[in-house]
Write a protein that holds these residues in place. Structure first.
Motif, mmCIF file in Angstrom:
data_model
loop_
_atom_site.group_PDB
_atom_site.id
_atom_site.type_symbol
_atom_site.label_atom_id
_atom_site.label_comp_id
_atom_site.label_asym_id
_atom_site.label_seq_id
_atom_site.Cartn_x
_atom_site.Cartn_y
_atom_site.Cartn_z
ATOM 1 N N ARG A 6 10.053 8.007 5.023
ATOM 2 C CA ARG A 6 9.920 9.487 4.561
ATOM 3 C C ARG A 6 8.434 9.472 4.363
ATOM 4 O O ARG A 6 8.136 8.498 3.429
ATOM 5 N N GLY A 7 7.824 10.543 4.492
ATOM 6 C CA GLY A 7 6.533 10.661 4.133
ATOM 7 C C GLY A 7 6.011 11.943 4.536
ATOM 8 O O GLY A 7 6.324 12.492 5.305
ATOM 9 N N ARG A 8 4.607 12.280 4.191
ATOM 10 C CA ARG A 8 3.791 13.261 4.356
ATOM 11 C C ARG A 8 2.207 13.151 4.159
ATOM 12 O O ARG A 8 1.981 12.060 3.394
ATOM 13 N N ALA A 9 1.408 13.582 4.710
ATOM 14 C CA ALA A 9 0.123 13.745 4.711
ATOM 15 C C ALA A 9 -0.669 14.973 4.577
ATOM 16 O O ALA A 9 -0.248 15.768 5.108
ATOM 17 N N ARG A 10 -1.739 15.021 3.898
ATOM 18 C CA ARG A 10 -2.402 16.377 3.896
ATOM 19 C C ARG A 10 -3.933 15.822 4.515
ATOM 20 O O ARG A 10 -4.648 15.121 3.831
ATOM 21 N N LEU A 11 -4.544 16.886 5.339
ATOM 22 C CA LEU A 11 -5.495 16.540 6.003
ATOM 23 C C LEU A 11 -6.405 17.794 5.506
ATOM 24 O O LEU A 11 -6.092 18.809 5.283
ATOM 25 N N ASP A 12 -7.719 17.145 4.920
ATOM 26 C CA ASP A 12 -8.768 18.313 4.417
ATOM 27 C C ASP A 12 -10.069 17.873 5.251
ATOM 28 O O ASP A 12 -10.918 17.189 4.661
ATOM 29 N N GLY A 13 -10.082 18.543 6.488
ATOM 30 C CA GLY A 13 -11.503 17.951 7.106
ATOM 31 C C GLY A 13 -11.157 16.380 7.449
ATOM 32 O O GLY A 13 -10.223 16.095 7.905
ATOM 33 N N PRO A 14 -12.199 15.524 6.986
ATOM 34 C CA PRO A 14 -11.988 14.046 7.393
ATOM 35 C C PRO A 14 -11.284 13.300 6.458
ATOM 36 O O PRO A 14 -10.821 12.402 6.455
ATOM 37 N N SER A 15 -11.204 13.941 5.311
ATOM 38 C CA SER A 15 -10.487 13.388 4.000
ATOM 39 C C SER A 15 -9.036 13.634 4.169
ATOM 40 O O SER A 15 -8.352 14.450 4.736
ATOM 41 N N TRP A 16 -8.249 12.537 3.556
ATOM 42 C CA TRP A 16 -6.708 13.004 3.729
ATOM 43 C C TRP A 16 -6.310 11.986 2.470
ATOM 44 O O TRP A 16 -6.551 11.286 1.900
ATOM 45 N N THR A 17 -5.067 12.408 2.210
ATOM 46 C CA THR A 17 -4.067 11.771 1.263
ATOM 47 C C THR A 17 -2.787 11.650 1.911
ATOM 48 O O THR A 17 -2.440 12.507 2.841
ATOM 49 N N ALA A 18 -1.994 10.493 1.623
ATOM 50 C CA ALA A 18 -0.583 10.485 2.104
ATOM 51 C C ALA A 18 0.175 9.630 1.134
ATOM 52 O O ALA A 18 -0.001 8.952 0.168
ATOM 53 N N GLU A 19 1.637 9.878 1.552
ATOM 54 C CA GLU A 19 2.628 9.233 0.631
ATOM 55 C C GLU A 19 3.836 8.818 1.733
ATOM 56 O O GLU A 19 4.095 9.537 2.446
ATOM 57 N N ILE A 20 4.250 7.604 1.512
ATOM 58 C CA ILE A 20 5.477 7.083 2.202
ATOM 59 C C ILE A 20 6.365 6.538 1.246
ATOM 60 O O ILE A 20 6.152 5.681 0.429
ATOM 61 N N ALA A 21 7.738 6.617 1.486
ATOM 62 C CA ALA A 21 8.731 6.048 0.847
ATOM 63 C C ALA A 21 9.561 5.119 1.777
ATOM 64 O O ALA A 21 9.944 6.007 2.711
ATOM 65 N N VAL A 50 10.138 1.707 -2.221
ATOM 66 C CA VAL A 50 8.811 1.141 -2.388
ATOM 67 C C VAL A 50 7.932 2.367 -1.907
ATOM 68 O O VAL A 50 8.168 2.966 -0.891
ATOM 69 N N ASP A 51 7.020 2.726 -2.974
ATOM 70 C CA ASP A 51 6.306 4.008 -2.668
ATOM 71 C C ASP A 51 4.889 3.636 -2.097
ATOM 72 O O ASP A 51 4.262 2.499 -2.889
ATOM 73 N N VAL A 52 4.368 4.118 -1.401
ATOM 74 C CA VAL A 52 2.893 3.706 -0.927
ATOM 75 C C VAL A 52 2.383 5.052 -0.878
ATOM 76 O O VAL A 52 2.606 6.132 -0.342
ATOM 77 N N ARG A 53 0.862 4.957 -1.702
ATOM 78 C CA ARG A 53 0.202 6.130 -1.484
ATOM 79 C C ARG A 53 -1.132 5.875 -0.995
ATOM 80 O O ARG A 53 -1.634 4.554 -1.242
#
Length: 180
Positions: free
Chosen positions: A38-53, A98-101
């Motif tokens: 499970r996971g999601r990502a947020r894109l803001d131009g070239p920058s990004w954040t993501a979480e995966i479980a 296991v949480d991955v950020r």
């Protein structure tokens, strides 16, 4: 800001362990797969954040690794179950997920934190990112994660004849699709 959701059916995460020590040749190098990511990502131009479980109870032993090739028939069903139970009860004890950020200023590099019940590890790694059509984004990469950095006790065979190398290899090929 653009939000993407991980497509578990089109994504793969593989962990490879290697045995070391005097009798390592009698042990198995293993490939373990994570299903139902499970996971999601947020894109803001070239920058990004993501979480995966990653659900620990859904980790599965795919087989034995010989060099870089997987032998899915080298273990009996009972041996697979035993290894999976040991992974849950002893190696990752107390960890259900296991949480991955991860985050990055560009799409070719990630700053990652992996969290389990016993600790966390931080790493920086290169990524390969590409458009997969219909707004989907593919992200591929690999890294070494230290079990000791995660606070995982050394994994040993009977009488210490071999142990699992501290640096486990993680390979991933993830597909993220537009949310909604």
């Amino acid at each position: 800001m653009n939000e993407l959701l991980l497509d578990p059916g089109a994504s793969r995460l593989i962990v490879r362990t290697r045995a070391v020590g005097m009798l390592a040749r009698l042990a198995h190098d293993l490939e373990i797969t994570a299903s139902d990511l499970r996971g999601r990502a947020r894109l803001d131009g070239p920058s990004w954040t993501a979480e995966i479980a990653i659900d620990v109870p859904k980790l599965r032993v795919a087989g034995v690794v010989r060099g870089d090739r997987l032998d899915p028939n080298a273990l009996s069903a009972a041996d697979r179950r035993d290894i999976e139970q040991r992974l849950q009860r002893e190696v990752l004890r107390g960890t259900d997920v296991v949480d991955v950020r991860a985050s990055g200023a560009t799409r070719d590099r990630a700053e990652v934190r992996v969290q389990v019940a016993s600790g966390s590890a931080a790493l920086s790694l290169p990524l390969t990112s590409r458009d997969r059509g219909d707004g989907a984004v593919g992200v591929e990469g690999s890294c070494q994660v230290s079990l000791a950095a995660l606070g995982v006790r050394e994994v040993k065979g009977p009488l210490g004849a071999f142990k699992v190398r501290d640096g486990i290899e993680v390979l991933f090929d993830l597909t993220l699709r537009p949310a909604g």
